[in-house]
Write an enzyme that holds these catalytic residues in place. Structure first.
Site, short mmCIF file in Angstrom:
data_model
loop_
_atom_site.label_atom_id
_atom_site.label_comp_id
_atom_site.label_asym_id
_atom_site.label_seq_id
_atom_site.Cartn_x
_atom_site.Cartn_y
_atom_site.Cartn_z
N LYS A 1 0.81 -1.22 0.00
CA LYS A 1 0.00 0.00 0.00
C LYS A 1 0.84 1.27 0.00
O LYS A 1 0.36 2.33 -0.37
CB LYS A 1 -0.96 0.02 1.20
N LYS B 1 -4.52 -10.56 -6.63
CA LYS B 1 -5.80 -10.91 -6.01
C LYS B 1 -6.89 -9.97 -6.51
O LYS B 1 -6.62 -8.81 -6.86
CB LYS B 1 -5.69 -10.91 -4.48
N LYS C 1 -10.96 -4.42 -5.05
CA LYS C 1 -11.79 -3.27 -5.41
C LYS C 1 -10.94 -2.07 -5.79
O LYS C 1 -11.44 -1.11 -6.38
CB LYS C 1 -12.71 -2.92 -4.24
P1 AMP Z 1 -10.44 -5.88 2.60
O1 AMP Z 1 -11.32 -5.65 1.44
O2 AMP Z 1 -8.99 -5.84 2.24
O3 AMP Z 1 -10.82 -5.11 3.82
O4 AMP Z 1 -10.68 -7.41 2.97
C1 AMP Z 1 -11.77 -7.85 3.71
C2 AMP Z 1 -11.75 -9.35 3.81
O5 AMP Z 1 -11.94 -9.94 2.53
C3 AMP Z 1 -10.43 -9.92 4.34
O6 AMP Z 1 -10.71 -11.03 5.16
C4 AMP Z 1 -9.71 -10.33 3.10
O7 AMP Z 1 -8.79 -11.36 3.36
C5 AMP Z 1 -10.86 -10.81 2.24
N1 AMP Z 1 -10.53 -10.68 0.82
C6 AMP Z 1 -10.30 -9.53 0.14
N2 AMP Z 1 -10.02 -9.77 -1.16
C7 AMP Z 1 -10.05 -11.12 -1.30
C8 AMP Z 1 -9.84 -12.00 -2.41
N3 AMP Z 1 -9.53 -11.53 -3.62
N4 AMP Z 1 -9.95 -13.32 -2.19
C9 AMP Z 1 -10.26 -13.82 -0.97
N5 AMP Z 1 -10.49 -13.03 0.11
C10 AMP Z 1 -10.38 -11.71 -0.04
#
Ligand code: AMP
Ligand code: TRP
Length: 327
Positions: free
Chosen positions: A111, A192, A195
Protein backbone atom coordinates in the site's frame (compact mmCIF):
# COMPACT_ATOMS: atom_id res chain seq x y z
CA UNK A 1 -19.14 -21.64 22.27
CA UNK A 2 -16.03 -20.40 20.50
CA UNK A 3 -15.82 -16.70 19.84
CA UNK A 4 -15.35 -15.36 16.32
CA UNK A 5 -14.40 -11.85 15.24
CA UNK A 6 -13.75 -10.27 11.88
CA UNK A 7 -14.03 -7.03 9.96
CA UNK A 8 -14.03 -5.51 6.51
CA UNK A 9 -12.94 -2.02 5.54
CA UNK A 10 -15.51 0.36 4.09
CA UNK A 11 -13.24 1.53 1.31
CA UNK A 12 -14.67 1.13 -2.17
CA UNK A 13 -17.05 -1.57 -3.31
CA UNK A 14 -16.98 -5.07 -1.87
CA UNK A 15 -16.04 -7.73 -4.40
CA UNK A 16 -16.85 -11.36 -4.95
CA UNK A 17 -13.40 -11.96 -3.37
CA UNK A 18 -14.57 -10.34 -0.14
CA UNK A 19 -17.73 -12.40 -0.26
CA UNK A 20 -16.05 -15.77 -0.82
CA UNK A 21 -12.94 -15.12 1.27
CA UNK A 22 -14.71 -13.50 4.21
CA UNK A 23 -18.45 -12.73 4.28
CA UNK A 24 -19.67 -16.18 3.29
CA UNK A 25 -17.78 -17.66 6.23
CA UNK A 26 -19.05 -14.96 8.57
CA UNK A 27 -22.59 -16.06 7.76
CA UNK A 28 -21.86 -19.77 8.18
CA UNK A 29 -20.11 -19.30 11.50
CA UNK A 30 -22.88 -17.32 13.18
CA UNK A 31 -24.90 -20.51 13.69
CA UNK A 32 -22.30 -22.31 15.77
CA UNK A 33 -20.20 -19.53 17.31
CA UNK A 34 -20.53 -16.33 19.29
CA UNK A 35 -19.75 -13.81 16.55
CA UNK A 36 -18.60 -10.20 16.42
CA UNK A 37 -18.51 -8.61 12.98
CA UNK A 38 -17.56 -5.04 12.44
CA UNK A 39 -17.02 -2.54 9.69
CA UNK A 40 -13.52 -1.24 10.32
CA UNK A 41 -13.96 2.43 9.54
CA UNK A 42 -10.97 3.44 11.69
CA UNK A 43 -8.80 1.28 9.46
CA UNK A 44 -10.28 2.89 6.33
CA UNK A 45 -8.85 6.29 7.26
CA UNK A 46 -5.28 4.95 7.12
CA UNK A 47 -5.51 6.15 3.51
CA UNK A 48 -7.19 9.47 2.62
CA UNK A 49 -11.03 9.30 2.51
CA UNK A 50 -13.60 11.85 1.39
CA UNK A 51 -15.98 12.22 4.36
CA UNK A 52 -19.12 11.84 2.21
CA UNK A 53 -17.69 8.76 0.51
CA UNK A 54 -16.67 7.23 3.82
CA UNK A 55 -20.20 7.72 5.20
CA UNK A 56 -21.76 6.15 2.10
CA UNK A 57 -19.36 3.22 2.03
CA UNK A 58 -19.74 2.49 5.73
CA UNK A 59 -23.49 2.33 5.32
CA UNK A 60 -23.15 0.23 2.17
CA UNK A 61 -20.84 -2.35 3.73
CA UNK A 62 -23.01 -2.60 6.85
CA UNK A 63 -26.07 -3.16 4.66
CA UNK A 64 -24.19 -5.81 2.67
CA UNK A 65 -23.41 -7.63 5.91
CA UNK A 66 -27.11 -7.94 6.68
CA UNK A 67 -28.08 -8.59 3.07
CA UNK A 68 -25.57 -11.45 2.88
CA UNK A 69 -27.34 -13.15 5.75
CA UNK A 70 -25.77 -11.90 8.96
CA UNK A 71 -28.49 -11.90 11.56
CA UNK A 72 -28.34 -9.22 14.28
CA UNK A 73 -30.16 -11.63 16.60
CA UNK A 74 -27.30 -14.09 16.26
CA UNK A 75 -24.20 -11.96 15.66
CA UNK A 76 -23.06 -8.65 17.09
CA UNK A 77 -22.75 -6.28 14.12
CA UNK A 78 -21.20 -2.88 14.67
CA UNK A 79 -18.93 -0.09 13.50
CA UNK A 80 -15.40 0.01 14.89
CA UNK A 81 -15.61 3.77 15.48
CA UNK A 82 -18.71 3.31 17.67
CA UNK A 83 -16.69 1.41 20.27
CA UNK A 84 -13.96 3.76 21.44
CA UNK A 85 -12.07 0.97 23.21
CA UNK A 86 -10.63 -0.09 19.83
CA UNK A 87 -8.64 3.11 19.55
CA UNK A 88 -7.67 2.90 23.21
CA UNK A 89 -6.34 -0.67 23.19
CA UNK A 90 -4.90 -0.01 19.73
CA UNK A 91 -2.66 2.65 21.19
CA UNK A 92 -1.51 0.45 24.04
CA UNK A 93 -0.65 -2.38 21.68
CA UNK A 94 1.17 0.04 19.36
CA UNK A 95 3.56 0.70 22.22
CA UNK A 96 4.27 -3.05 22.44
CA UNK A 97 4.82 -3.49 18.69
CA UNK A 98 8.33 -3.31 17.26
CA UNK A 99 9.11 -1.13 14.23
CA UNK A 100 10.79 -4.15 12.59
CA UNK A 101 7.59 -6.16 12.85
CA UNK A 102 5.57 -3.46 11.12
CA UNK A 103 8.25 -2.96 8.47
CA UNK A 104 7.90 -6.61 7.47
CA UNK A 105 4.15 -6.41 6.78
CA UNK A 106 3.50 -7.06 3.09
CA UNK A 107 0.21 -5.14 3.10
CA UNK A 108 2.09 -2.05 4.27
CA UNK A 109 4.77 -2.55 1.64
CA UNK A 110 2.12 -2.94 -1.09
CA UNK A 111 0.00 0.00 0.00
CA UNK A 112 2.92 2.37 0.51
CA UNK A 113 4.89 1.39 -2.60
CA UNK A 114 5.56 4.34 -4.88
CA UNK A 115 3.63 6.83 -2.66
CA UNK A 116 5.22 10.16 -1.98
CA UNK A 117 3.80 10.49 1.52
CA UNK A 118 2.37 7.74 3.66
CA UNK A 119 0.41 8.31 6.87
CA UNK A 120 1.81 6.80 10.07
CA UNK A 121 -1.56 5.09 10.60
CA UNK A 122 -0.95 2.88 7.58
CA UNK A 123 2.20 1.70 9.32
CA UNK A 124 0.63 1.05 12.73
CA UNK A 125 -2.54 -0.43 11.19
CA UNK A 126 -1.72 -4.01 12.34
CA UNK A 127 -1.58 -2.98 16.02
CA UNK A 128 -5.11 -1.60 15.75
CA UNK A 129 -6.21 -4.82 14.07
CA UNK A 130 -4.68 -6.78 16.95
CA UNK A 131 -6.70 -4.65 19.36
CA UNK A 132 -9.89 -5.39 17.39
CA UNK A 133 -9.36 -9.09 17.90
CA UNK A 134 -7.93 -9.18 21.43
CA UNK A 135 -10.60 -6.86 22.89
CA UNK A 136 -13.12 -9.69 22.49
CA UNK A 137 -10.73 -12.57 23.26
CA UNK A 138 -11.66 -14.08 19.91
CA UNK A 139 -10.70 -17.71 19.31
CA UNK A 140 -11.16 -17.64 15.55
CA UNK A 141 -10.74 -14.94 12.92
CA UNK A 142 -12.22 -15.72 9.48
CA UNK A 143 -10.18 -13.86 6.86
CA UNK A 144 -8.73 -14.32 3.40
CA UNK A 145 -5.19 -15.50 2.90
CA UNK A 146 -3.80 -11.96 2.66
CA UNK A 147 -4.50 -11.31 6.36
CA UNK A 148 -2.48 -14.25 7.68
CA UNK A 149 0.56 -12.13 8.43
CA UNK A 150 -1.51 -9.64 10.44
CA UNK A 151 -2.95 -12.53 12.43
CA UNK A 152 0.55 -13.80 13.21
CA UNK A 153 1.46 -10.40 14.59
CA UNK A 154 -1.73 -10.37 16.66
CA UNK A 155 -0.74 -13.71 18.16
CA UNK A 156 2.77 -12.44 18.90
CA UNK A 157 1.39 -9.34 20.61
CA UNK A 158 -1.01 -11.40 22.70
CA UNK A 159 1.88 -13.64 23.83
CA UNK A 160 4.06 -10.65 24.53
CA UNK A 161 1.41 -8.96 26.64
CA UNK A 162 0.64 -12.18 28.53
CA UNK A 163 4.31 -12.74 29.30
CA UNK A 164 5.00 -9.22 30.39
CA UNK A 165 1.84 -8.46 32.35
CA UNK A 166 0.33 -11.85 33.16
CA UNK A 167 -2.17 -14.06 31.38
CA UNK A 168 -4.81 -11.83 29.80
CA UNK A 169 -5.47 -12.50 26.14
CA UNK A 170 -6.71 -15.56 24.27
CA UNK A 171 -4.35 -16.44 21.40
CA UNK A 172 -6.53 -16.27 18.26
CA UNK A 173 -6.36 -18.62 15.27
CA UNK A 174 -6.94 -17.55 11.67
CA UNK A 175 -9.78 -19.34 9.90
CA UNK A 176 -8.97 -19.41 6.20
CA UNK A 177 -11.18 -21.17 3.64
CA UNK A 178 -9.53 -24.08 1.77
CA UNK A 179 -10.87 -23.14 -1.65
CA UNK A 180 -11.34 -19.44 -2.28
CA UNK A 181 -8.94 -18.00 0.30
CA UNK A 182 -7.55 -15.93 -2.53
CA UNK A 183 -9.86 -15.12 -5.41
CA UNK A 184 -7.74 -13.73 -8.19
CA UNK A 185 -8.27 -10.92 -10.65
CA UNK A 186 -10.26 -11.79 -13.80
CA UNK A 187 -7.67 -10.13 -16.04
CA UNK A 188 -4.52 -11.36 -14.30
CA UNK A 189 -4.43 -14.46 -12.13
CA UNK A 190 -1.22 -13.37 -10.43
CA UNK A 191 -3.04 -10.53 -8.59
CA UNK A 192 -5.80 -10.91 -6.01
CA UNK A 193 -9.23 -9.66 -6.98
CA UNK A 194 -9.39 -6.19 -5.48
CA UNK A 195 -11.79 -3.27 -5.41
CA UNK A 196 -8.84 -0.91 -5.77
CA UNK A 197 -7.90 -2.23 -9.22
CA UNK A 198 -8.61 0.59 -11.73
CA UNK A 199 -9.69 -1.98 -14.35
CA UNK A 200 -13.40 -2.53 -13.58
CA UNK A 201 -13.33 -5.73 -15.62
CA UNK A 202 -10.83 -7.28 -13.22
CA UNK A 203 -13.30 -7.69 -10.38
CA UNK A 204 -16.94 -8.53 -9.79
CA UNK A 205 -18.50 -6.13 -7.32
CA UNK A 206 -21.18 -7.57 -5.05
CA UNK A 207 -23.52 -4.89 -6.38
CA UNK A 208 -22.73 -5.35 -10.08
CA UNK A 209 -25.78 -5.73 -12.28
CA UNK A 210 -26.39 -9.32 -13.50
CA UNK A 211 -25.76 -8.18 -17.09
CA UNK A 212 -22.42 -6.71 -16.04
CA UNK A 213 -21.49 -9.90 -14.17
CA UNK A 214 -22.22 -11.99 -17.26
CA UNK A 215 -20.13 -9.71 -19.44
CA UNK A 216 -17.18 -9.64 -17.03
CA UNK A 217 -17.11 -13.43 -16.75
CA UNK A 218 -17.38 -13.94 -20.50
CA UNK A 219 -14.38 -11.65 -20.90
CA UNK A 220 -12.33 -13.20 -18.08
CA UNK A 221 -8.88 -14.22 -19.26
CA UNK A 222 -8.24 -17.97 -19.76
CA UNK A 223 -5.38 -19.92 -21.31
CA UNK A 224 -5.38 -21.08 -24.91
CA UNK A 225 -6.26 -24.68 -23.97
CA UNK A 226 -9.79 -25.98 -23.52
CA UNK A 227 -9.57 -28.26 -20.50
CA UNK A 228 -11.59 -27.28 -17.39
CA UNK A 229 -9.05 -28.56 -14.90
CA UNK A 230 -7.99 -27.31 -11.47
CA UNK A 231 -4.23 -26.82 -11.73
CA UNK A 232 -3.19 -23.52 -10.10
CA UNK A 233 0.44 -23.92 -11.19
CA UNK A 234 -0.16 -24.38 -14.91
CA UNK A 235 -3.71 -23.10 -15.36
CA UNK A 236 -4.05 -20.26 -12.82
CA UNK A 237 -6.86 -18.42 -14.65
CA UNK A 238 -9.10 -21.44 -15.13
CA UNK A 239 -8.34 -22.66 -11.61
CA UNK A 240 -9.47 -19.32 -10.23
CA UNK A 241 -12.75 -19.57 -12.15
CA UNK A 242 -13.23 -23.11 -10.82
CA UNK A 243 -12.72 -21.84 -7.24
CA UNK A 244 -15.39 -19.23 -7.81
CA UNK A 245 -17.72 -21.83 -9.32
CA UNK A 246 -17.14 -24.23 -6.41
CA UNK A 247 -17.85 -21.54 -3.85
CA UNK A 248 -20.97 -20.23 -5.53
CA UNK A 249 -22.49 -23.63 -6.37
CA UNK A 250 -21.41 -25.73 -3.40
CA UNK A 251 -20.07 -28.32 -5.89
CA UNK A 252 -16.62 -29.82 -5.39
CA UNK A 253 -13.75 -29.13 -7.76
CA UNK A 254 -13.88 -32.76 -8.98
CA UNK A 255 -17.60 -32.50 -9.73
CA UNK A 256 -17.05 -29.35 -11.75
CA UNK A 257 -14.17 -30.89 -13.72
CA UNK A 258 -16.34 -33.91 -14.52
CA UNK A 259 -19.30 -31.74 -15.53
CA UNK A 260 -17.33 -29.88 -18.21
CA UNK A 261 -15.10 -32.72 -19.33
CA UNK A 262 -14.42 -32.29 -23.04
CA UNK A 263 -16.68 -29.25 -23.39
CA UNK A 264 -14.22 -26.35 -23.52
CA UNK A 265 -14.48 -23.03 -21.71
CA UNK A 266 -17.62 -21.63 -23.35
CA UNK A 267 -20.32 -23.64 -21.52
CA UNK A 268 -18.30 -23.56 -18.31
CA UNK A 269 -18.11 -19.76 -18.29
CA UNK A 270 -21.77 -19.41 -19.17
CA UNK A 271 -22.85 -21.59 -16.25
CA UNK A 272 -20.33 -19.93 -13.96
CA UNK A 273 -21.92 -16.54 -14.66
CA UNK A 274 -25.34 -17.95 -13.74
CA UNK A 275 -23.98 -19.43 -10.51
CA UNK A 276 -22.52 -16.06 -9.51
CA UNK A 277 -25.73 -14.22 -10.43
CA UNK A 278 -27.76 -16.74 -8.42
CA UNK A 279 -25.69 -15.93 -5.34
CA UNK A 280 -25.48 -12.17 -5.74
CA UNK A 281 -28.92 -11.24 -7.09
CA UNK A 282 -30.89 -12.08 -3.92
CA UNK A 283 -28.25 -10.30 -1.83
CA UNK A 284 -28.66 -7.22 -4.02
CA UNK A 285 -32.42 -7.25 -3.59
CA UNK A 286 -32.15 -7.43 0.19
CA UNK A 287 -29.47 -4.77 0.12
CA UNK A 288 -31.77 -2.25 -1.53
CA UNK A 289 -34.60 -3.06 0.87
CA UNK A 290 -32.35 -2.59 3.89
CA UNK A 291 -30.98 0.72 2.66
CA UNK A 292 -34.53 1.98 2.12
CA UNK A 293 -35.90 0.78 5.45
CA UNK A 294 -33.56 2.68 7.75
CA UNK A 295 -33.31 -0.34 10.10
CA UNK A 296 -29.54 -0.28 9.80
CA UNK A 297 -29.07 2.44 12.38
CA UNK A 298 -30.88 0.51 15.09
CA UNK A 299 -28.93 -2.64 14.34
CA UNK A 300 -25.61 -0.80 14.54
CA UNK A 301 -26.55 1.02 17.73
CA UNK A 302 -27.53 -2.19 19.48
CA UNK A 303 -24.44 -3.96 18.15
CA UNK A 304 -22.17 -1.22 19.47
CA UNK A 305 -23.78 -1.39 22.90
CA UNK A 306 -23.21 -5.12 23.17
CA UNK A 307 -19.67 -4.90 21.83
CA UNK A 308 -18.74 -2.03 24.13
CA UNK A 309 -19.76 -3.99 27.19
CA UNK A 310 -17.26 -6.71 26.39
CA UNK A 311 -14.59 -4.30 25.15
CA UNK A 312 -14.74 -2.20 28.30
CA UNK A 313 -14.12 -5.24 30.49
CA UNK A 314 -10.95 -6.01 28.55
CA UNK A 315 -9.67 -2.44 28.59
CA UNK A 316 -10.24 -2.20 32.33
CA UNK A 317 -8.20 -5.36 32.93
CA UNK A 318 -5.45 -4.23 30.56
CA UNK A 319 -5.18 -0.84 32.27
CA UNK A 320 -4.90 -2.42 35.69
CA UNK A 321 -2.25 -4.86 34.50
CA UNK A 322 -0.21 -2.16 32.76
CA UNK A 323 -0.22 0.05 35.83
CA UNK A 324 -2.68 2.81 35.03
CA UNK A 325 -4.36 4.28 38.10
CA UNK A 326 -8.07 3.57 38.49
CA UNK A 327 -10.41 6.57 38.29
P1 AMP B 1 -10.44 -5.88 2.60
O1 AMP B 1 -11.32 -5.65 1.44
O2 AMP B 1 -8.99 -5.84 2.24
O3 AMP B 1 -10.82 -5.11 3.82
O4 AMP B 1 -10.68 -7.41 2.97
C1 AMP B 1 -11.77 -7.85 3.71
C2 AMP B 1 -11.75 -9.35 3.81
O5 AMP B 1 -11.94 -9.94 2.53
C3 AMP B 1 -10.43 -9.92 4.34
O6 AMP B 1 -10.71 -11.03 5.16
C4 AMP B 1 -9.71 -10.33 3.10
O7 AMP B 1 -8.79 -11.36 3.36
C5 AMP B 1 -10.86 -10.81 2.24
N1 AMP B 1 -10.53 -10.68 0.82
C6 AMP B 1 -10.30 -9.53 0.14
N2 AMP B 1 -10.02 -9.77 -1.16
C7 AMP B 1 -10.05 -11.12 -1.30
C8 AMP B 1 -9.84 -12.00 -2.41
N3 AMP B 1 -9.53 -11.53 -3.62
N4 AMP B 1 -9.95 -13.32 -2.19
C9 AMP B 1 -10.26 -13.82 -0.97
N5 AMP B 1 -10.49 -13.03 0.11
C10 AMP B 1 -10.38 -11.71 -0.04
N1 TRP C 1 -7.09 -5.80 7.95
C1 TRP C 1 -8.30 -6.41 7.52
C2 TRP C 1 -8.39 -6.30 5.98
O1 TRP C 1 -7.82 -5.45 5.36
C3 TRP C 1 -9.52 -5.75 8.13
C4 TRP C 1 -9.54 -5.92 9.61
C5 TRP C 1 -9.37 -4.94 10.53
C6 TRP C 1 -9.80 -7.11 10.31
N2 TRP C 1 -9.50 -5.44 11.79
C7 TRP C 1 -9.78 -6.77 11.69
C8 TRP C 1 -10.03 -8.42 9.93
C9 TRP C 1 -9.96 -7.72 12.69
C10 TRP C 1 -10.23 -9.38 10.93
C11 TRP C 1 -10.18 -9.02 12.30
O2 TRP C 1 -9.09 -7.06 5.41
Amino acid sequence: MKRVLSGIQPSGQLTLGNYIGALKNFVEMQHSHECYYMVVDLHAITVPQEPAALREQTEAVSALYIASGLDPAKATIFLQSHVHQHAELGWMLTTLTYMGELERMTQFKDKSAGKESVGAGLFTYPSLMAADILLYNADLVPVGDDQKQHLELTRDLAHRFNQRFGDTFTIPEPYIPKVGARIMSLDDASKKMSKSNPNQGSFIAMLDDPAVIRKKISRAVTDSGREVKYDPQNKPEVSNLISIYANCSGKSVAEIEALYDGQGYGPFKKDLAEQVVAVLEPIQQRYHEIRKSGELYDILRQGAERAAEQAEKTVKTVKEKMGFLAR
